[in-house]
Design a protein around this motif. Structure first.
Motif, short mmCIF file in Angstrom:
data_model
loop_
_atom_site.label_atom_id
_atom_site.label_comp_id
_atom_site.label_asym_id
_atom_site.label_seq_id
_atom_site.Cartn_x
_atom_site.Cartn_y
_atom_site.Cartn_z
N HIS A 59 -63.59 -91.27 2.00
CA HIS A 59 -64.37 -91.81 0.89
C HIS A 59 -65.66 -91.03 0.66
O HIS A 59 -66.09 -90.87 -0.49
N ALA A 60 -66.26 -90.52 1.71
CA ALA A 60 -67.49 -89.74 1.56
C ALA A 60 -67.23 -88.38 0.91
O ALA A 60 -68.13 -87.78 0.33
N ASN A 61 -66.00 -87.89 1.00
CA ASN A 61 -65.68 -86.55 0.51
C ASN A 61 -64.65 -86.55 -0.59
O ASN A 61 -64.05 -85.52 -0.88
N ILE A 62 -64.46 -87.69 -1.23
CA ILE A 62 -63.47 -87.80 -2.28
C ILE A 62 -63.90 -86.93 -3.46
O ILE A 62 -65.07 -86.74 -3.70
N GLY A 63 -62.96 -86.41 -4.16
CA GLY A 63 -63.30 -85.71 -5.39
C GLY A 63 -63.18 -84.22 -5.29
O GLY A 63 -62.70 -83.70 -4.30
N PRO A 64 -63.54 -83.55 -6.31
CA PRO A 64 -64.14 -84.13 -7.51
C PRO A 64 -63.11 -84.86 -8.36
O PRO A 64 -61.94 -84.50 -8.37
N VAL A 65 -63.57 -85.85 -9.07
CA VAL A 65 -62.71 -86.62 -9.97
C VAL A 65 -62.57 -85.81 -11.25
O VAL A 65 -63.56 -85.37 -11.84
N LYS A 66 -61.35 -85.60 -11.68
CA LYS A 66 -61.07 -84.77 -12.86
C LYS A 66 -61.37 -85.54 -14.15
O LYS A 66 -60.47 -86.02 -14.83
N THR A 67 -62.64 -85.64 -14.47
CA THR A 67 -63.06 -86.31 -15.70
C THR A 67 -62.85 -85.36 -16.88
O THR A 67 -62.69 -84.14 -16.69
N GLN A 69 -65.12 -84.31 -18.79
CA GLN A 69 -66.24 -83.36 -18.76
C GLN A 69 -65.97 -82.24 -17.75
O GLN A 69 -66.26 -81.08 -18.03
N LEU A 70 -65.42 -82.59 -16.59
CA LEU A 70 -65.10 -81.57 -15.59
C LEU A 70 -64.02 -80.64 -16.10
O LEU A 70 -64.12 -79.42 -15.97
N THR A 71 -63.00 -81.20 -16.71
CA THR A 71 -61.91 -80.39 -17.27
C THR A 71 -62.44 -79.43 -18.32
O THR A 71 -62.11 -78.24 -18.31
N GLU A 72 -63.32 -79.92 -19.19
CA GLU A 72 -63.89 -79.07 -20.23
C GLU A 72 -64.77 -77.97 -19.63
O GLU A 72 -64.70 -76.81 -20.06
N LEU A 73 -65.58 -78.33 -18.63
CA LEU A 73 -66.41 -77.32 -17.97
C LEU A 73 -65.54 -76.24 -17.34
O LEU A 73 -65.79 -75.05 -17.51
N HIS A 74 -64.49 -76.64 -16.62
CA HIS A 74 -63.62 -75.66 -15.97
C HIS A 74 -62.91 -74.78 -17.00
O HIS A 74 -62.76 -73.58 -16.78
N GLU A 75 -62.48 -75.36 -18.12
CA GLU A 75 -61.86 -74.55 -19.18
C GLU A 75 -62.84 -73.52 -19.70
O GLU A 75 -62.48 -72.35 -19.89
N ASP A 76 -64.09 -73.93 -19.92
CA ASP A 76 -65.12 -72.99 -20.38
C ASP A 76 -65.37 -71.90 -19.34
O ASP A 76 -65.49 -70.72 -19.68
N LEU A 77 -65.46 -72.29 -18.07
CA LEU A 77 -65.69 -71.30 -17.02
C LEU A 77 -64.54 -70.30 -16.93
O LEU A 77 -64.77 -69.09 -16.78
N TRP A 78 -63.30 -70.80 -17.03
CA TRP A 78 -62.15 -69.87 -17.00
C TRP A 78 -62.21 -68.92 -18.19
O TRP A 78 -61.93 -67.72 -18.04
N ASP A 79 -62.57 -69.42 -19.38
CA ASP A 79 -62.67 -68.55 -20.55
C ASP A 79 -63.69 -67.45 -20.31
O ASP A 79 -63.44 -66.27 -20.62
N PRO A 101 -80.30 -84.20 -12.19
CA PRO A 101 -79.85 -84.27 -10.79
C PRO A 101 -78.81 -85.36 -10.58
O PRO A 101 -78.85 -86.41 -11.22
N GLY A 102 -77.88 -85.08 -9.68
CA GLY A 102 -76.91 -86.08 -9.27
C GLY A 102 -75.71 -86.25 -10.17
O GLY A 102 -74.91 -87.16 -9.97
N LEU A 103 -75.55 -85.37 -11.15
CA LEU A 103 -74.42 -85.52 -12.08
C LEU A 103 -73.21 -84.68 -11.69
O LEU A 103 -72.20 -84.73 -12.38
N GLY A 104 -73.30 -83.90 -10.61
CA GLY A 104 -72.13 -83.17 -10.13
C GLY A 104 -72.07 -81.70 -10.48
O GLY A 104 -70.99 -81.11 -10.46
N LYS A 105 -73.21 -81.08 -10.79
CA LYS A 105 -73.19 -79.65 -11.12
C LYS A 105 -72.64 -78.83 -9.97
O LYS A 105 -71.72 -78.03 -10.14
N THR A 106 -73.20 -79.01 -8.79
CA THR A 106 -72.76 -78.23 -7.62
C THR A 106 -71.32 -78.53 -7.29
O THR A 106 -70.52 -77.62 -7.05
N THR A 107 -70.95 -79.79 -7.28
CA THR A 107 -69.57 -80.18 -6.97
C THR A 107 -68.60 -79.55 -7.96
O THR A 107 -67.56 -79.02 -7.57
N SER A 108 -68.94 -79.58 -9.24
CA SER A 108 -68.07 -79.02 -10.28
C SER A 108 -67.90 -77.52 -10.12
O SER A 108 -66.79 -77.00 -10.20
N VAL A 109 -69.01 -76.83 -9.89
CA VAL A 109 -68.95 -75.38 -9.78
C VAL A 109 -68.26 -74.97 -8.48
O VAL A 109 -67.50 -73.99 -8.45
N LEU A 110 -68.48 -75.70 -7.40
CA LEU A 110 -67.78 -75.38 -6.15
C LEU A 110 -66.28 -75.58 -6.28
O LEU A 110 -65.49 -74.79 -5.74
#
Length: 186
Positions: A59-67, A69-79, A101-110
């Motif tokens: 539970h402490a390490n769950i995720g990232p949850v594919k929201t 917003q995350l899907t859109e960010l990853h699509e943009d990063l792949w482009d 802060p706390g919105l998942g920038k590091t988690t998303s990019v990692l």
């Protein structure tokens, strides 16, 4: 990333090549079995303690949850990454992920960096044609107190740093960024 290989996921320093490689190439944590109340009550004391620890870690390490917003960010990063096939003498695009802060920038990019690392190793192999280890991702962590100007000045030293250029850049950045108090919501 279970403890079978001697890897201690809680102590990884992802700015180290070896640790990022372990993060990117190790299997993800496996979810503990879901047990009924009856099954939980039937566990021996040590087995219950082990199960509870596995669930806490899961539970402490769950995720990232594919929201979306995350899907859109990853699509943009792949482009952006996939369009950076220029030769070394051409300018390449860059990305800055900015949010509160706390919105998942590091988690998303990692999560993206892990996928990129895996893709590059799968496509090109773990070693270059010269036999050098392929390192697709280099993580440089920035804290909230580290300005990009300071990082750039350390990478490209300039004599003006001693003369107060860094202080001037810091003051200019502080003056340019308006203070907006954040009201916590309950």
């Amino acid at each position: 990333m279970n403890g079978g290989s001697g890897l201690q996921p809680g102590s990884l320093a992802l700015s180290r090549k070896e640790d990022f490689k372990a993060f990117a190439e190790s299997p993800r944590r496996s979810r503990p079995d879901l047990l009924t109340r009856k099954q939980l009550k039937s566990l021996a004391t040590q087995a219950r303690a082990d199960y509870d620890r596995q669930r806490r870690q899961w539970h402490a390490n769950i995720g990232p949850v594919k929201t979306p917003q995350l899907t859109e960010l990853h699509e943009d990063l792949w482009d952006i990454v996939d369009s950076n096939e220029q030769d070394g003498d051409k300018a390449k695009g860059a990305v800055a992920v900015d949010a509160f802060p706390g919105l998942g920038k590091t988690t998303s990019v990692l999560a993206f960096a892990r996928d990129f690392h895996q893709r590059e190793i799968e496509e090109s192999g773990a070693f270059t044609s010269q036999g050098h280890e392929r390192i697709p991702v280099c993580r440089v962590g920035l804290t909230g107190n580290t300005g990009m100007a300071r990082v750039l000045l350390r990478l490209h030293p300039a004599p003006q740093v001693a003369g107060g250029l860094l202080s001037a850049l810091r003051e200019g950045a502080a003056a340019a960024a308006p203070f907006r108090p954040v009201r916590p919501s309950v």
